[in-house]
Design a protein around this motif. Structure first.
Motif, short mmCIF file in Angstrom:
data_model
loop_
_atom_site.label_atom_id
_atom_site.label_comp_id
_atom_site.label_asym_id
_atom_site.label_seq_id
_atom_site.Cartn_x
_atom_site.Cartn_y
_atom_site.Cartn_z
N ALA A 1 0.85 -1.19 0.00
CA ALA A 1 0.00 0.00 0.00
C ALA A 1 0.89 1.24 0.00
O ALA A 1 2.08 1.18 0.34
CB ALA A 1 -0.92 0.01 1.22
N ALA A 2 0.32 2.37 -0.40
CA ALA A 2 1.11 3.59 -0.46
C ALA A 2 0.18 4.80 -0.41
O ALA A 2 -0.97 4.75 -0.87
CB ALA A 2 1.94 3.63 -1.74
N GLU A 3 0.70 5.89 0.14
CA GLU A 3 -0.09 7.11 0.26
C GLU A 3 0.87 8.29 0.41
O GLU A 3 1.77 8.26 1.24
CB GLU A 3 -1.02 7.03 1.47
N GLY A 4 0.68 9.31 -0.43
CA GLY A 4 1.54 10.49 -0.34
C GLY A 4 2.98 10.16 -0.67
O GLY A 4 3.30 9.72 -1.77
N ALA A 5 3.86 10.35 0.29
CA ALA A 5 5.28 10.02 0.12
C ALA A 5 5.66 8.75 0.86
O ALA A 5 6.85 8.45 1.00
CB ALA A 5 6.15 11.18 0.61
N TYR A 6 4.67 7.98 1.33
CA TYR A 6 4.92 6.80 2.15
C TYR A 6 4.45 5.52 1.46
O TYR A 6 3.48 5.52 0.69
CB TYR A 6 4.19 6.92 3.49
N VAL A 7 5.14 4.43 1.77
CA VAL A 7 4.69 3.10 1.35
C VAL A 7 4.60 2.23 2.60
O VAL A 7 5.21 2.52 3.63
CB VAL A 7 5.64 2.46 0.31
N TYR A 8 3.84 1.14 2.47
CA TYR A 8 3.64 0.21 3.58
C TYR A 8 3.96 -1.19 3.11
O TYR A 8 3.55 -1.59 2.01
CB TYR A 8 2.18 0.24 4.06
N ASN A 9 4.70 -1.94 3.91
CA ASN A 9 4.93 -3.33 3.54
C ASN A 9 3.81 -4.22 4.09
O ASN A 9 2.91 -3.73 4.78
CB ASN A 9 6.32 -3.80 3.98
N VAL A 10 3.87 -5.49 3.76
CA VAL A 10 2.77 -6.39 4.15
C VAL A 10 2.69 -6.61 5.65
O VAL A 10 1.70 -7.16 6.14
CB VAL A 10 2.89 -7.76 3.44
N HIS A 11 3.70 -6.18 6.38
CA HIS A 11 3.66 -6.28 7.84
C HIS A 11 3.04 -5.02 8.45
O HIS A 11 2.92 -4.92 9.68
CB HIS A 11 5.06 -6.48 8.40
N GLY A 12 2.71 -4.04 7.59
CA GLY A 12 2.11 -2.81 8.08
C GLY A 12 3.10 -1.72 8.40
O GLY A 12 2.71 -0.64 8.87
N GLN A 13 4.39 -1.95 8.16
CA GLN A 13 5.39 -0.93 8.47
C GLN A 13 5.28 0.23 7.48
O GLN A 13 5.22 0.04 6.26
CB GLN A 13 6.81 -1.50 8.40
N LYS A 14 5.27 1.44 8.01
CA LYS A 14 5.19 2.66 7.20
C LYS A 14 6.60 3.18 6.94
O LYS A 14 7.40 3.33 7.88
CB LYS A 14 4.36 3.71 7.95
N MET A 15 6.91 3.45 5.68
CA MET A 15 8.26 3.89 5.31
C MET A 15 8.20 5.06 4.35
O MET A 15 7.39 5.06 3.41
CB MET A 15 9.03 2.73 4.64
N LEU A 16 9.04 6.06 4.57
CA LEU A 16 9.20 7.13 3.60
C LEU A 16 9.83 6.55 2.34
O LEU A 16 10.84 5.85 2.41
CB LEU A 16 10.10 8.23 4.17
N ASP A 17 9.23 6.82 1.21
CA ASP A 17 9.77 6.32 -0.05
C ASP A 17 10.82 7.30 -0.58
O ASP A 17 10.50 8.25 -1.28
CB ASP A 17 8.66 6.12 -1.08
N GLY A 18 12.06 7.02 -0.24
CA GLY A 18 13.16 7.90 -0.67
C GLY A 18 13.59 7.69 -2.10
O GLY A 18 14.50 8.38 -2.57
N ILE A 19 12.96 6.75 -2.81
CA ILE A 19 13.38 6.48 -4.18
C ILE A 19 12.25 6.72 -5.20
O ILE A 19 12.44 6.49 -6.39
CB ILE A 19 13.93 5.05 -4.34
N GLY A 20 11.11 7.18 -4.72
CA GLY A 20 10.03 7.51 -5.64
C GLY A 20 9.61 6.35 -6.51
O GLY A 20 9.35 6.51 -7.69
N GLY A 21 9.52 5.16 -5.92
CA GLY A 21 9.22 3.96 -6.68
C GLY A 21 10.44 3.52 -7.45
O GLY A 21 11.15 2.59 -7.09
N MET A 22 10.70 4.20 -8.56
CA MET A 22 11.93 4.03 -9.34
C MET A 22 12.11 5.32 -10.14
O MET A 22 11.91 5.36 -11.34
CB MET A 22 11.83 2.80 -10.26
N TRP A 23 12.40 6.40 -9.41
CA TRP A 23 12.50 7.75 -9.98
C TRP A 23 11.17 8.23 -10.59
O TRP A 23 11.17 9.18 -11.36
CB TRP A 23 13.52 7.83 -11.11
N CYS A 24 10.05 7.62 -10.28
CA CYS A 24 8.88 7.87 -11.14
C CYS A 24 7.61 8.34 -10.46
O CYS A 24 6.77 8.96 -11.11
CB CYS A 24 8.57 6.63 -11.98
N VAL A 25 7.41 8.08 -9.18
CA VAL A 25 6.13 8.43 -8.56
C VAL A 25 6.19 9.92 -8.16
O VAL A 25 6.14 10.29 -6.98
CB VAL A 25 5.81 7.53 -7.35
N ASN A 26 6.29 10.76 -9.17
CA ASN A 26 6.59 12.17 -8.94
C ASN A 26 5.47 12.93 -8.24
O ASN A 26 5.71 13.78 -7.39
CB ASN A 26 6.95 12.84 -10.27
#
Length: 465
Positions: free
Chosen positions: A40-65
């Motif tokens: 899952a993902a929202e704004g600048a964050y993504v979530y793994n299947v364990h529910g951990q919230k992480m800042l996406d420092g790589i923009g998916g792959m330079w692309c989720v602008n």
């Protein structure tokens, strides 16, 4: 608030290892490693299947602008899919989203780049550009003018042709590549310039490399020079000031076409929809784009060609001639609808203005990491930055591969809630362009902690001296 969806993480991981082939993965680890499964993902964050919230420092792959969770883009895709999901793009068959999006894109392209050929992604956009160059010269009877000049540490795609013009050493193992008409020159990396050489002298030398290669091959045989404005996956290599303009002028001097690969630098990453003219003062013959074109919501790429070239192929001169290049999903209506919705967001929220305002802060904060003994260089521009780690800062020594520096830093940062991209001894940061200052501060603080902890671990292991 994202819905709370439960996943069986162990079951997914087992199925992943058993059935899914990943790109760019160490094959020796696939049977035992636990994959990072993002659900899952929202704004600048993504979530793994364990529910951990992480800042996406790589923009998916330079692309989720434009950031995650943009309902406007999803709605545009759904509406178009319900109206007409697909029809063949071959021949003189169009669809409204593709036509309108092409017209809107050309409002932002420099010079006379007014003709858009939509593809399925970055690799196919670059592949199409290279094939177009060869087609163009064949059309005009210049059948010897076929050689392509590119650079070491460039990345232009993973088709046979685009992988051949790419120059990352780590990507070339066990791969057959075209070498007959493709030539690599040294990368314009100021960090690796000879001891005592000024930036200005280094720029002179790298510009001369291009001119020397053209003269060596013969201007009548060189078709094009392809260049990322900043070499992205090769380590965010930032050429010295003036390099892009001067190499473009060399190409003009010798009638060599200039392809500006803006798959990464385009769509706001450097603060403009296209960076070629606005940032580097060049008007290429061809621009390639993808990634941020739809903010990663659905695949789409584009080759954009100047009228100076395209107009010579049309009307009476072009009768009976076919540019036999294209894809089943070229100009896909759902993808182009997503692209228009994405551009709507960019224009309405002035995302490029936000990047121009906030990007320098992101870069400046990351440069503060240079006080860490392991950090040899921090380079980049706006929301496209690389931290280069070293085992000997004074001598700029690359750490041994078995240290797994980048991977270790990635793992430390992930534990703390940040995704950064490891590439050997490099760590790349390219977050969604909507990231704010507080999120930047958090990202840099976590990255600092991760680097220091890895350095301390290497000391305990007796590796770091």
């Amino acid at each position: 608030m994202l819905p709370n969806v439960a996943f069986d993480a162990a079951d997914l991981a087992a199925k992943d290892r058993a059935h899914l082939i990943h790109p760019w993965v160490d094959l020796g680890l696939t049977k035992d490693a636990d994959p990072l499964i993002v659900s899952a993902a929202e704004g600048a964050y993504v979530y793994n299947v364990h529910g951990q919230k992480m800042l996406d420092g790589i923009g998916g792959m330079w692309c989720v602008n434009a950031g995650y969770g943009r309902g406007e883009i999803a709605d545009a895709m759904a509406e178009q899919a319900r109206r007409m999901a697909y029809f063949s793009p071959f021949g003189m068959i169009g669809n409204p989203p593709a036509i309108e999006f092409a017209a809107r894109l050309t409002q932002y392209t420099p010079g006379d780049l007014k003709h858009v050929f939509f593809t399925t992604g970055g690799s196919t956009a670059v592949d199409s550009a290279l094939r177009f160059v060869h087609f163009f010269n064949n059309f005009h009877g210049r059948k010897q003018k076929k050689h392509i000049i590119t650079r070491e540490y460039a990345y232009h795609g993973s088709t046979y042709l685009t992988a051949s013009v790419s120059g990352k050493p780590a990507d070339r193992g066990n791969m057959d590549l075209e070498t007959g008409f493709i030539h690599h020159i040294a990368p314009p990396n100021p960090y690796r310039r000879p001891e005592g050489m000024s930036i200005e002298a280094f720029c002179d030398a790298k510009v001369k490399d291009l001119e020397d290669k053209i003269l060596e091959l013969g201007p009548d045989k060189v078709a094009a020079f392809i260049a990322e404005p900043l070499l992205a996956s090769g380590g965010v290599i930032v050429p010295p000031p003036g390099y892009q303009r001067r190499t473009w002028e060399i190409c003009r001097k010798y009638d060599v076409l200039y392809i500006s690969d803006e798959v990464v630098t385009g769509f706001g990453r450097l603060g403009h929809i296209f960076a070629s003219k606005e940032v580097f003062d060049i008007e290429p013959d061809i621009i390639t784009s993808a990634k941020g074109l739809t903010s990663g919501y659905i695949p789409l790429g584009a080759m954009i060609v100047s009228d100076r070239l395209y107009s010579t192929l049309t009307d009476k001169a072009g009768r009976g001639q076919v540019f036999a290049n294209g894809y089943t999903y070229s100009a896909h209506p759902v993808s182009c609808a997503a692209g228009m919705a994405n551009l709507d967001i960019f224009e309405r929220e002035d995302i490029c203005g936000h990047v121009r305002k906030t990007g320098p802060y992101f870069h400046q904060r990351l440069t503060e990491l240079a006080d860490i003994d392991m950090v040899g260089d921090v380079r980049g521009s706006h929301f496209m930055v690389c931290v280069e780690c070293t085992s000997d800062k004074k001598n700029k020594t690359v750490p041994p591969a078995e240290w797994n520096v980048g991977k270790r830093i990635f793992e430390k940062c992930q534990e703390k809630g940040l995704l950064a991209r490891p590439m050997g001894h490099l760590v790349v940061m390219s977050p969604p362009l909507i990231i704010n200052r507080a999120q930047i501060d958090t990202s840099v603080d976590i990255l600092r902690q991760g680097i220091i902890e890895v350095m301390d671990d290497l000391k305990r292991e007796g590796l770091w001296k």
